[in-house]
Write a protein that holds these residues in place. Structure first.
Motif, PDB file in Angstrom:
ATOM      1  N   GLN A 124       0.710  -1.461  -0.038  1.00 33.69           N
ATOM      2  CA  GLN A 124      -0.422  -0.373  -0.215  1.00 33.69           C
ATOM      3  C   GLN A 124       1.067   1.469   0.149  1.00 33.69           C
ATOM      4  N   TYR A 125       1.269   1.456  -1.400  1.00 30.61           N
ATOM      5  CA  TYR A 125       2.645   2.468  -1.060  1.00 30.61           C
ATOM      6  C   TYR A 125       1.676   4.263  -0.711  1.00 30.61           C
ATOM      7  N   TRP A 130       4.925   1.096  -5.975  1.00 30.31           N
ATOM      8  CA  TRP A 130       6.688   1.950  -5.595  1.00 30.31           C
ATOM      9  C   TRP A 130       7.492   2.313  -4.843  1.00 30.31           C
ATOM     10  N   THR A 131       8.840   1.790  -4.740  1.00 29.98           N
ATOM     11  CA  THR A 131       9.429   2.016  -3.420  1.00 29.98           C
ATOM     12  C   THR A 131      10.688   3.077  -3.757  1.00 29.98           C
ATOM     13  N   GLU A 132      10.441   4.029  -3.056  1.00 35.70           N
ATOM     14  CA  GLU A 132      11.479   5.087  -3.814  1.00 35.70           C
ATOM     15  C   GLU A 132      12.969   4.708  -3.576  1.00 35.70           C
ATOM     16  N   ILE A 164       4.831   1.040  -9.715  1.00 33.44           N
ATOM     17  CA  ILE A 164       3.646   1.006  -9.851  1.00 33.44           C
ATOM     18  C   ILE A 164       3.464   1.819  -8.957  1.00 33.44           C
ATOM     19  N   GLN A 165       3.364   3.653  -9.515  1.00 35.91           N
ATOM     20  CA  GLN A 165       2.700   4.529  -8.511  1.00 35.91           C
ATOM     21  C   GLN A 165       1.005   4.456  -7.765  1.00 35.91           C
ATOM     22  N   SER A 166       0.515   4.001  -9.021  1.00 37.11           N
ATOM     23  CA  SER A 166      -0.989   4.147  -8.811  1.00 37.11           C
ATOM     24  C   SER A 166      -1.703   2.524  -8.050  1.00 37.11           C
TER      25      SER A 166
END
Length: 236
Positions: free
Chosen positions: A139-140, A167-169, A183-185
């Protein structure tokens, strides 16, 4: 190591000769109290026994895998259920501690979902090797700082297999190089995963596979220890 660690954080940082962290977010937080703070990320254990064949359940041609603690609050089970249902011709293989599995009865209803329990560390390389793709579905959007650098990412990279992940920064540069599909969304997850699935031969080609392994080998525990020793020797 954890963004939400708050036990004597200020005092620990102020009184330390050297502060180390696993993400840039944590270093930024540390530097408020100690300028001698550094991001060293996570280490990779490259001492692996000979990989033995892993017996997979199911009979699909394509196999997706996840290994880790299934009880952590960060897993997006709602999205995972949608993925499992949307890709009925793909087998989803999960391994790890899962004391809370009774809370997710709908997951078990899917005939393409398989759970193996907690695997010994020595079995994980063969588990990864049996997969076409490795997954991280967290749950980014809800926990961006906490999920900036999941430890399992380095293990996944060491396997060489393609990775599709929320997403993992800390690994955004690897995503730009095509070593990870991040994937951010969650709204885009199904379409992005579908694109990878339809082009697995490309995403798992030798040069990308070798680049993932090389990156992991650049971050072995021994190399991180050497880096820390230099920081201590040079006063940061």
């Amino acid at each position: 190591m954890d963004w939400n660690q708050d036990f004597e954080f200020q005092n620990a940082s102020k009184t330390a000769d050297l502060c180390l962290a696993s993400s840039a977010n944590i270093v930024k937080k540390q530097k408020k109290y100690n300028r001698n703070s550094h991001n060293i990320g996570h280490g990779y254990n490259n001492v692996v026994n000979k990989v033995k064949p892993f017996k997979l359940k199911g009979n699909s041609i394509i196999n997706y895998g996840y290994a880790g603690n299934l009880d952590i609050q960060y897993i997006d089970w709602e999205l995972l259920e949608k993925l499992i249902m949307f890709f009925p011709t793909v087998d989803f293989h999960f391994a790890g501690q899962w004391k809370s599995k009774a809370n997710f009865p709908n997951i078990y209803k899917n005939q393409n979902f398989y759970y193996y329990g907690k695997l010994p560390a020595n079995d994980l390389p063969s588990f990864y090797e049996s997969m076409d793709l490795l997954m991280i579905v967290y749950q980014y959007e809800k926990f961006p700082e906490q999920l900036a650098n999941p430890h399992k990412m380095m293990e996944y990279l060491g396997s060489g297999k393609m990775i599709v992940s929320s997403w993992t920064e800390e690994y955004s540069k690897l995503s730009a190089k095509g070593l990870i599909k991040m994937i951010q969304s969650k709204k885009e997850f199904i379409s992005e995963l579908d694109e990878v699935q339809n082009n697995l031969e490309y995403w798992n080609k030798n040069d990308l596979r070798n680049s993932r392994i090389d990156f992991a080998n650049q971050n072995t525990y021994n190399k991180l220890i050497n880096k820390i020793e230099k920081l201590l020797k040079n006063g940061g």
